[in-house]
Design a protein around this motif. Structure first.
Motif, short mmCIF file in Angstrom:
data_model
loop_
_atom_site.label_atom_id
_atom_site.label_comp_id
_atom_site.label_asym_id
_atom_site.label_seq_id
_atom_site.Cartn_x
_atom_site.Cartn_y
_atom_site.Cartn_z
N PRO A 50 26.19 44.04 43.50
CA PRO A 50 27.37 44.87 43.80
C PRO A 50 28.64 44.30 43.18
CG PRO A 50 26.01 44.61 45.76
CD PRO A 50 25.43 43.69 44.71
N LEU A 51 29.53 45.20 42.79
CA LEU A 51 30.66 44.84 41.94
C LEU A 51 31.58 43.79 42.57
CD1 LEU A 51 32.01 45.31 39.26
CD2 LEU A 51 33.18 47.30 40.24
N LEU A 52 31.96 43.97 43.82
CA LEU A 52 32.85 42.98 44.44
C LEU A 52 32.14 41.66 44.68
CD1 LEU A 52 34.98 45.11 46.94
CD2 LEU A 52 35.79 43.87 44.91
N TYR A 112 36.25 33.92 31.41
CA TYR A 112 37.32 34.86 31.08
C TYR A 112 36.81 36.06 30.31
CZ TYR A 112 40.84 31.97 33.22
OH TYR A 112 41.59 31.28 34.15
N GLU A 113 35.76 35.90 29.54
CA GLU A 113 35.14 37.06 28.92
C GLU A 113 34.56 37.98 29.98
OE1 GLU A 113 32.29 35.68 26.09
OE2 GLU A 113 33.80 35.24 24.55
N CYS A 114 33.95 37.39 30.98
CA CYS A 114 33.40 38.17 32.09
C CYS A 114 34.51 38.92 32.82
CB CYS A 114 32.63 37.26 33.05
SG CYS A 114 31.86 38.10 34.44
N TRP A 115 35.63 38.24 33.06
CA TRP A 115 36.74 38.87 33.76
C TRP A 115 37.42 39.94 32.91
CZ3 TRP A 115 38.92 40.48 37.84
CH2 TRP A 115 40.28 40.74 37.90
N ASN A 116 37.79 39.58 31.71
CA ASN A 116 38.58 40.49 30.87
C ASN A 116 37.77 41.67 30.36
OD1 ASN A 116 41.04 38.99 30.98
ND2 ASN A 116 40.23 37.56 29.47
N ALA A 122 35.44 47.24 35.00
CA ALA A 122 34.52 47.89 35.94
C ALA A 122 35.18 48.13 37.29
CB ALA A 122 33.26 47.05 36.11
N LEU A 123 35.96 47.17 37.74
CA LEU A 123 36.70 47.35 39.00
C LEU A 123 37.69 48.49 38.87
CD1 LEU A 123 37.33 43.60 39.92
CD2 LEU A 123 36.08 45.25 41.33
N GLY A 124 38.36 48.58 37.72
CA GLY A 124 39.31 49.66 37.51
C GLY A 124 38.64 51.02 37.59
N GLU A 125 37.45 51.13 36.99
CA GLU A 125 36.71 52.39 37.04
C GLU A 125 36.29 52.73 38.47
OE1 GLU A 125 33.46 52.20 34.36
OE2 GLU A 125 34.72 51.92 32.57
N ALA A 126 36.10 51.68 39.29
CA ALA A 126 35.70 51.90 40.68
C ALA A 126 36.90 52.12 41.60
CB ALA A 126 34.88 50.71 41.18
N SER A 217 44.09 51.43 44.89
CA SER A 217 44.09 50.02 45.28
C SER A 217 44.50 49.20 44.06
CB SER A 217 42.71 49.59 45.78
OG SER A 217 42.37 50.27 46.96
N ASP A 218 45.80 48.91 43.97
CA ASP A 218 46.33 48.21 42.80
C ASP A 218 46.83 46.82 43.20
OD1 ASP A 218 45.76 50.32 41.18
OD2 ASP A 218 47.82 51.07 41.05
N PHE A 219 46.53 45.85 42.34
CA PHE A 219 46.89 44.46 42.60
C PHE A 219 47.51 43.86 41.34
CE2 PHE A 219 43.34 45.64 45.24
CZ PHE A 219 43.66 45.13 46.49
N VAL A 220 48.32 42.82 41.57
CA VAL A 220 48.98 42.12 40.46
C VAL A 220 48.95 40.63 40.77
CG1 VAL A 220 51.13 41.78 39.20
CG2 VAL A 220 50.48 44.08 39.95
N PHE A 221 48.69 39.82 39.77
CA PHE A 221 48.77 38.38 39.94
C PHE A 221 50.23 37.95 40.07
CE2 PHE A 221 44.42 38.18 38.34
CZ PHE A 221 43.90 37.07 39.02
N LEU A 222 50.49 36.99 40.94
CA LEU A 222 51.83 36.43 41.07
C LEU A 222 52.33 35.89 39.74
CD1 LEU A 222 54.25 35.38 42.76
CD2 LEU A 222 52.92 33.30 43.17
N SER A 223 51.44 35.29 38.96
CA SER A 223 51.84 34.74 37.67
C SER A 223 52.42 35.81 36.76
CB SER A 223 50.66 34.04 36.99
OG SER A 223 49.55 34.93 36.87
N ALA A 224 51.86 37.03 36.83
CA ALA A 224 52.37 38.12 36.00
C ALA A 224 53.76 38.54 36.46
CB ALA A 224 51.41 39.31 36.06
N VAL A 225 53.99 38.56 37.77
CA VAL A 225 55.31 38.93 38.29
C VAL A 225 56.34 37.88 37.92
CG1 VAL A 225 56.61 39.46 40.39
CG2 VAL A 225 54.23 40.21 40.18
N LEU A 226 55.98 36.60 38.05
CA LEU A 226 56.90 35.54 37.67
C LEU A 226 57.28 35.64 36.20
CD1 LEU A 226 55.36 32.47 39.55
CD2 LEU A 226 57.53 33.58 40.04
N SER A 227 56.29 35.86 35.36
CA SER A 227 56.56 35.94 33.92
C SER A 227 57.41 37.15 33.58
CB SER A 227 55.24 35.99 33.14
OG SER A 227 54.49 34.81 33.34
#
Length: 700
Positions: A50-52, A112-116, A122-126, A217-227
């Protein structure tokens, strides 16, 4: 009985005339432990999972890698500094560190290849989106800017680097942004570099409200917000670049126990500085300029082979928060109901009728909790003794022990302060117990107490009776739901007497003891394992059927490995189920061609240790807290206990050994070249997952 061994097993490898001491017959433990994470990552890459749950496996592989650098790499650098000799594999610490960098770089790239390329899309599509900055809508950008100004900026303390502001201390595994600036500040100081440290109080994953994201269900990394909004921290200056980085430090606490008067006080002092010990790894944004990387390396006293350039968030494991925040059971493993044994409302009566075997997580931990709770309230219970290694937060066991002490029971708890990463929690635990009147013992100097034992002394008529729980896993209610472990509750007089003697030895500086049933490290377990392997070897040489099956987390003890090689040469059939690092090399002609090693990686973390010896038709079976590692067999207090009841022994053998040897879904086979290959299911053979079978059999 012999005293514990003082010589390190590797010290005995100098005899080059013994062909079984050849370095080529031994894999390196650190590399083996690192490679285990490729098998964990394979679960994240498996579309059948399962995806999660795939996301969770990815995060586990990242967290494991963090701990690997904190402990194994840190220890190796220390060994290199001290000029320590190579181990059984013949590799120097410097050589191993170089190989670790290359292998870890492969793992990081795969993660990171698995994540990116796989999980994030896949999570986005779900319907579960972890958004890049360039994917933010105007409404999301506005909300995140407000969130930054209201929730983030007030707790930040950006530091411009100049002679008056040297490079700050960077906490282990903390999120940081190095900012390249141009222009002058209010004092006329020329901007160059600044460091923005993200306090621990800030969440690393931010969920955007559904009303802002249109119900998604949208999420953002803190690192992206800081940058994205870091320029607001430097008004009047231009931000030329912002690059996230993270440094990993050695986290192995080195307390010279022979030189301290109070180990608890010494550990408290060590814990204060743990987050700022020697750096071992630098993770930096992929696009960070080389001159800035060199500046960071110089500051952390690292070389190029400690750098890992990251195509994504440097703290990828923090995305595990999405697993908990998203309530999508369709993207997770099916729920299951743990079996609760009947009759637990009267545990002493139940155990008096016969031994109780628990197989977690399929069997609930409730009988153990009930046994301790009932002991705390029972006026006939006189004493409770227990070892605690890891208990988890708000442990019900601790509450029961406190209540037992308040009720006038004699309660003694052996708290192992040196349980890695739980030292601070265990110090607090010890304080809490002592305040309640519990006698707290810190174990034995130089030997971690890793045995899992509970002893209850109860008056029954004119006699005292001992009730015992022995386990392969910790007294931690949380891990009993996700780790596979065995627990045995028994009133067997011999086992009770053995556990009593061990507690006396731990708390009272008792002399050497002779046990009837249990094997104990550092005294008899190592010798007991070697003796039983040798017995199988003799049976094979005499033409009798001979077999060994053992399941554990890791294997590296050289004498045990040589004994297994000798057994294989004699014709003993040996199956080893080793979850993690295994330094034995199977399949070597004339040496280990009768040895097979497999690893199981599935829904639950494989954790029980079981040793089975055929013994010419009278099988000898032990469950234990100990792996066949040097530390467990020679430098820890461990216990291996027999399952005396034949029906229960058969159940252990069937469920934890035969069942796992039949697994053709989650099994990996170790080859002679050190690689692991998935076990391929034979044509016309039904799929068999050991864990799935136990879920169906025990949980229904």
């Amino acid at each position: 009985m012999n005293a514990p061994a003082k010589n390190h097993p590797a010290d005995m490898l100098a005899d080059s005339t013994d062909p079984l001491r050849d370095n080529s017959l031994y894999f390196n433990r650190e590399i083996g432990q690192l490679d285990f994470n490729f098998r964990v990552l394979a679960q994240a890459q498996d579309p059948q999972v399962p995806l999660l749950e795939r996301l969770r496996y990815l995060c586990i592989s990242c967290t494991n890698l963090d701990e690997f650098f904190e402990i194994r790499a840190g220890t190796l650098r220390h060994a290199q500094d001290l000029g320590l000799a190579a181990g059984a594999d013949g590799l120097s610490p410097a050589t191993v560190l170089a190989r670790i960098h290359d292998r870890a770089a492969e793992l990081v790239q795969a993660q990171y290849e698995c994540w990116n390329n796989v999980l994030r899309p896949a999570l986005g599509e779900a319907g579960v989106r972890v958004l890049h900055r360039d994917a933010w809508s105007e409404a999301q950008t506005a909300w995140l800017r407000g969130y930054f100004q209201d929730e983030i900026m007030p707790v930040l303390s950006p530091l411009g680097l100049d002679p008056a502001h040297p490079f700050p201390k960077i906490l282990n595994k903390s999120l940081n942004i190095v900012v390249v600036l141009k222009g002058k500040d209010a004092f006329g100081r020329e901007g160059h570099l600044a460091i923005v440290r993200a306090p621990r109080s800030l969440p690393r994953i931010i969920q955007i409200p559904e009303e802002v994201s249109g119900g998604k269900s949208d999420f953002v990394f803190l690192s992206a917000v800081l940058s994205a909004f870091v320029d607001e921290l430097f008004p009047g200056m231009k931000v030329k670049g912002a690059y996230q980085f993270r440094v990993t430090r050695n986290s192995e606490l080195l307390v010279d126990e022979e030189e301290v008067d109070n180990i608890a006080l010494a550990l408290r002092d060590e814990l204060v500085g743990r987050g700022y010990l020697r750096a071992v790894r630098l993770e930096i944004a992929e696009q960070c300029p080389d001159d800035i990387v060199r500046t960071l390396l110089e500051n952390f006293d690292l070389t190029e082979n400690a750098v890992y350039r990251i195509n994504g968030p440097v703290n990828l494991n923090r995305v595990i928060q999405v697993y908990d925040l998203v309530q999508r059971q369709d993207l997770k493993f099916p729920l299951f109901q743990q079996r609760v044994l009947p009759g637990i409302e009267a545990m002493f009566d139940k155990v008096a009728e016969g031994d109780v075997l628990l197989h977690h997580p399929f069997d609930a931990f409730t009988p153990v909790l009930e046994l301790i709770r009932q002991a705390a309230e029972d006026p006939n219970v006189l004493a409770i003794k227990q070892t605690l290694y890891r208990t988890g937060k708000d442990s019900p066991i601790v509450e029961h022990l406190v209540q037992a002490a308040r009720n006038g029971k004699d309660v003694t708890v052996v708290v192992e302060l040196r349980a890695r990463f739980d030292e601070e929690a265990n110090l607090g635990l010890a304080d809490r117990l002592q305040e309640a009147g519990v006698q707290v013992v810190y174990g034995v100097v130089g030997y971690k107490t890793h045995a899992k034992m509970l002893l209850i002394v109860r008056r029954e008529g004119r006699k005292l009776r001992r009730y015992v729980h022995l386990g392969t896993g910790n007294y931690h209610s949380g891990t009993t739901r996700v780790y596979t472990d065995f627990g045995l509750i028994t009133a067997d007089p011999d086992i009770g007497a053995d556990v009593h003697l061990i507690f006396q030895q731990l708390s009272g500086l008792a002399p050497l003891i002779k046990l009837k049933r249990l094997l104990q490290s550092p005294f008899t377990l190592h010798a007991g394992v070697l003796k039983r392997i040798d017995r199988e070897t003799k049976h094979a040489r005499a033409g009798k059927p001979a077999r060994i099956i053992a399941k554990m987390n890791a294997l590296n003890e050289p004498q045990v490995i040589r004994a297994l090689y000798q057994a294989s040469q004699a014709g003993v059939q040996i199956d080893l189920i080793v979850r993690g690092a295994c330094t034995l090399r199977p399949g070597v002609p004339g040496v280990s061609d009768n040895i097979r090693v497999r690893s199981i990686v599935g829904r639950f973390l494989e954790h029980h240790r079981v040793y089975w010896f055929a013994n010419d038709g009278a099988p000898d079976l032990f469950c234990s807290s100990a792996d066949w590692l040097e530390r467990n067999l020679l430098r820890r207090v461990e216990a291996a206990f027999p399952v005396v009841d034949t029906d229960l022994a058969s159940r252990v053998c069937d469920e934890a050994l035969t069942n796992y040897l039949a697994d053709n879904v989650n099994a990996w086979q170790l080859a002679a070249d050190g690689s692991y290959r998935r076990v391929v299911r034979e044509e016309n053979t039904a799929p068999h997952s050991a864990q799935a079978m136990l879920l169906a059999k025990i949980c229904g």
